[in-house]
Design a protein around this motif. Structure first.
Motif, short mmCIF file in Angstrom:
data_model
loop_
_atom_site.label_atom_id
_atom_site.label_comp_id
_atom_site.label_asym_id
_atom_site.label_seq_id
_atom_site.Cartn_x
_atom_site.Cartn_y
_atom_site.Cartn_z
N THR A 146 0.85 -1.19 0.00
CA THR A 146 0.00 0.00 0.00
C THR A 146 0.89 1.24 0.00
OG1 THR A 146 -0.15 0.06 2.43
CG2 THR A 146 -1.84 -1.22 1.24
N VAL A 147 0.27 2.38 -0.25
CA VAL A 147 1.04 3.62 -0.29
C VAL A 147 1.70 3.89 1.06
CG1 VAL A 147 0.88 6.11 -0.60
CG2 VAL A 147 -0.37 4.60 -2.13
N ARG A 148 0.93 3.74 2.12
CA ARG A 148 1.49 4.00 3.46
C ARG A 148 2.60 3.02 3.78
NH1 ARG A 148 -1.92 4.75 9.11
NH2 ARG A 148 -0.10 5.02 10.46
N GLN A 149 2.40 1.74 3.50
CA GLN A 149 3.42 0.74 3.78
C GLN A 149 4.68 0.97 2.94
OE1 GLN A 149 2.05 -3.25 3.12
NE2 GLN A 149 3.99 -4.20 3.72
N TYR A 150 4.50 1.39 1.71
CA TYR A 150 5.66 1.64 0.85
C TYR A 150 6.49 2.81 1.38
CZ TYR A 150 8.47 2.63 -3.26
OH TYR A 150 9.53 2.87 -4.12
N LEU A 151 5.81 3.88 1.81
CA LEU A 151 6.54 5.03 2.32
C LEU A 151 7.23 4.72 3.64
CD1 LEU A 151 4.03 7.92 1.55
CD2 LEU A 151 6.15 7.41 0.37
N GLU A 152 6.63 3.87 4.45
CA GLU A 152 7.21 3.56 5.76
C GLU A 152 8.33 2.52 5.68
OE1 GLU A 152 3.43 4.33 8.76
OE2 GLU A 152 3.85 2.31 8.04
N GLU A 153 8.21 1.53 4.81
CA GLU A 153 9.11 0.39 4.83
C GLU A 153 10.02 0.30 3.61
OE1 GLU A 153 6.69 -3.04 5.32
OE2 GLU A 153 5.79 -2.36 7.21
N ASP A 154 9.56 0.74 2.46
CA ASP A 154 10.30 0.49 1.21
C ASP A 154 10.95 1.74 0.63
OD1 ASP A 154 9.45 -2.14 1.40
OD2 ASP A 154 7.64 -1.77 0.22
N THR A 155 10.86 2.86 1.31
CA THR A 155 11.47 4.09 0.82
C THR A 155 12.76 4.34 1.57
OG1 THR A 155 9.30 5.04 0.29
CG2 THR A 155 11.15 6.56 0.45
N SER A 156 13.85 4.43 0.86
CA SER A 156 15.17 4.64 1.47
C SER A 156 15.52 6.12 1.45
CB SER A 156 16.24 3.83 0.74
OG SER A 156 16.29 4.19 -0.64
N ALA A 157 16.50 6.48 2.26
CA ALA A 157 16.95 7.86 2.38
C ALA A 157 18.47 7.88 2.37
CB ALA A 157 16.41 8.51 3.65
N PRO A 158 19.11 9.01 2.07
CA PRO A 158 20.58 9.08 2.11
C PRO A 158 21.11 8.78 3.51
CG PRO A 158 19.65 10.98 0.95
CD PRO A 158 18.51 10.26 1.59
N TRP A 159 22.37 8.36 3.57
CA TRP A 159 22.94 7.96 4.85
C TRP A 159 23.03 9.11 5.84
CZ3 TRP A 159 27.30 10.78 5.81
CH2 TRP A 159 27.97 11.32 4.70
N TRP A 160 23.15 10.35 5.35
CA TRP A 160 23.28 11.46 6.28
C TRP A 160 21.95 11.85 6.93
CZ3 TRP A 160 24.39 12.07 1.01
CH2 TRP A 160 23.41 12.71 0.27
N SER A 161 20.83 11.38 6.35
CA SER A 161 19.54 11.67 6.97
C SER A 161 19.40 10.97 8.31
CB SER A 161 18.40 11.26 6.04
OG SER A 161 18.43 9.86 5.80
N ALA A 162 20.02 9.77 8.43
CA ALA A 162 19.98 9.07 9.72
C ALA A 162 20.76 9.84 10.78
CB ALA A 162 20.54 7.67 9.56
N ILE A 163 21.87 10.46 10.38
CA ILE A 163 22.66 11.25 11.33
C ILE A 163 21.90 12.50 11.74
CG2 ILE A 163 24.84 12.49 11.65
CD1 ILE A 163 26.11 10.59 9.63
#
Length: 374
Positions: free
Chosen positions: A126-143
């Motif tokens: 689903t759209v919500r599940q995809y945004l929560e679980e399957d969308t990645s972000a750059p490594w510096w966003s975690a920092i």
């Protein structure tokens, strides 16, 4: 005297030329440093460019049906649109210029949460599940998000489980922080634009999966058409439902009057009493009146149905949703050029100004320390 004045006037230009030549000489003497900084900027640019996930954008273009009521003022509206002025008709509150606001509104975005999708690997989501679980972000966003995560973890220690727990249904009036983040993320990935001259509606969605992007764009177009259709046909559908109710009541009353007349006729055949004939005529007249009323309500019902069909907007799909083959961002070349340019500019600023400022500051500190000793 005149030659002396000319020499005085030319002195600033000569000094300016000398200054520019001096700056150019400094840069040329430090060309190795500029090259090193440029290479370092290129390396950083490549790291950043390859760290940003690929995004795919799907675009759909819709052309709404021309309204006959606006045809008479079409020339005036065209002139107004050329001047950047939108002329409202007053009859339609949701005109095309408001479609971007409708698409970005919280109810519209929340309504997309449960839309079923299939990614390029064939996995259902689903759209919500995809945004929560399957969308990645750059490594510096975690920092960058680490302080917020720590603060949220500390708050959760002092918050009861009942307050943190979220229900299955979404309360649009009071979204949870997590739901609000998903709304902001999704609204930033979908957009709607309207050309004021041609009234062509452009819908787009950007996702990290090309198939998900195409399916979401197609769903947005369908939901927007349903929203506008429901709004524009709301009054006509209410009139049709009321006409249907009157028609059903008139039909039942006609059937009852017809049955009473038939029953009385069957029971009183062969009677020549005046009172019996009068009662029969009265029942016959009631049946005729009920039939006329039923006929009128049936005509009104047909007109109401035609009105609903007339007010239903029609959209022509100029450009349908197709799965994008190439990512729309990031532009690795642009990022690389930008970092190299910034690195060279920073190195040039250090060579021309920064080094002299640091040296003068050090010399001043040395002189200040030497004065008390003397």
């Amino acid at each position: 005297m005149t030659q002396q004045n000319d020499n005085i006037d030319n002195m600033p230009n000569q000094e300016e030329e000398i200054d520019l030549l001096e700056l150019a000489r400094k840069l040329w003497d430090s060309r190795r440093m500029l090259i090193r900084w440029g290479i370092a900027g290129a390396v950083i640019g490549l790291i950043v460019a390859f760290s940003i996930p690929r995004e795919y954008t799907t675009t759909i273009k819709l052309a709404p049906e021309a309204n006959d009521g606006k045809a008479a003022s079409g020339g005036l509206e065209a002139l107004a649109s050329m001047a950047g002025i939108s002329m409202g008709t007053g009859a339609d509150a949701v005109y095309p210029q408001l479609y971007p606001d409708v698409v970005s509104s919280v109810p519209f975005v929340v309504g997309l949460f449960d839309v079923n999708l299939v990614d390029k690997e064939g996995n259902a989501t689903t759209v919500r599940q995809y945004l929560e679980e399957d969308t990645s972000a750059p490594w510096w966003s975690a920092i960058m998000s680490l302080p917020g995560t720590v603060i949220g973890g500390v708050k959760s220690l002092f918050t009861s489980d009942d307050e943190v727990a979220e229900g299955d249904s979404i309360n649009i009036f009071h979204l949870s922080p997590k739901e609000n983040d998903i709304v902001l993320a999704l609204s930033s990935r979908i957009s709607a634009n309207v050309d004021t001259k041609t009234s062509v509606i452009t819908l787009s969605s950007t996702m990290q999966d090309p198939v998900v992007s195409a399916m979401l764009a197609d769903t947005i177009a369908m939901r927007l058409r349903e929203y506008v259709t429901e709004y524009r046909t709301n009054k006509a559908r209410q009139d049709m439902e009321y006409a249907q109710k009157l028609n059903d009541e008139a039909r039942d009353e006609y059937y009852k009057a017809q049955q009473r007349y038939a029953d009385y006729t069957d029971k009183n055949q062969g009677l020549i009493l005046r009172s019996a004939q009068t009662e029969r005529d009265r029942l016959q007249n009631e049946s005729s009146l009920a039939f006329n009323l039923y006929n009128q309500t049936a005509q009104q019902l047909q007109m109401a149905k035609a009105k609903v069909q007339q007010t239903t907007p029609v959209y022509t799909v100029v450009q349908p949703a197709t799965v994008p083959l190439r990512p729309s961002k990031p532009s690795k070349v642009l990022i690389l050029v930008g970092f190299v340019f910034l690195a060279v500019v920073a190195a040039s600023a250090w060579i021309l100004f920064g080094k002299d400022m640091v040296n003068s500051f050090r010399n001043k500190k040395v002189e200040e320390k030497a004065e008390p000793e003397q």
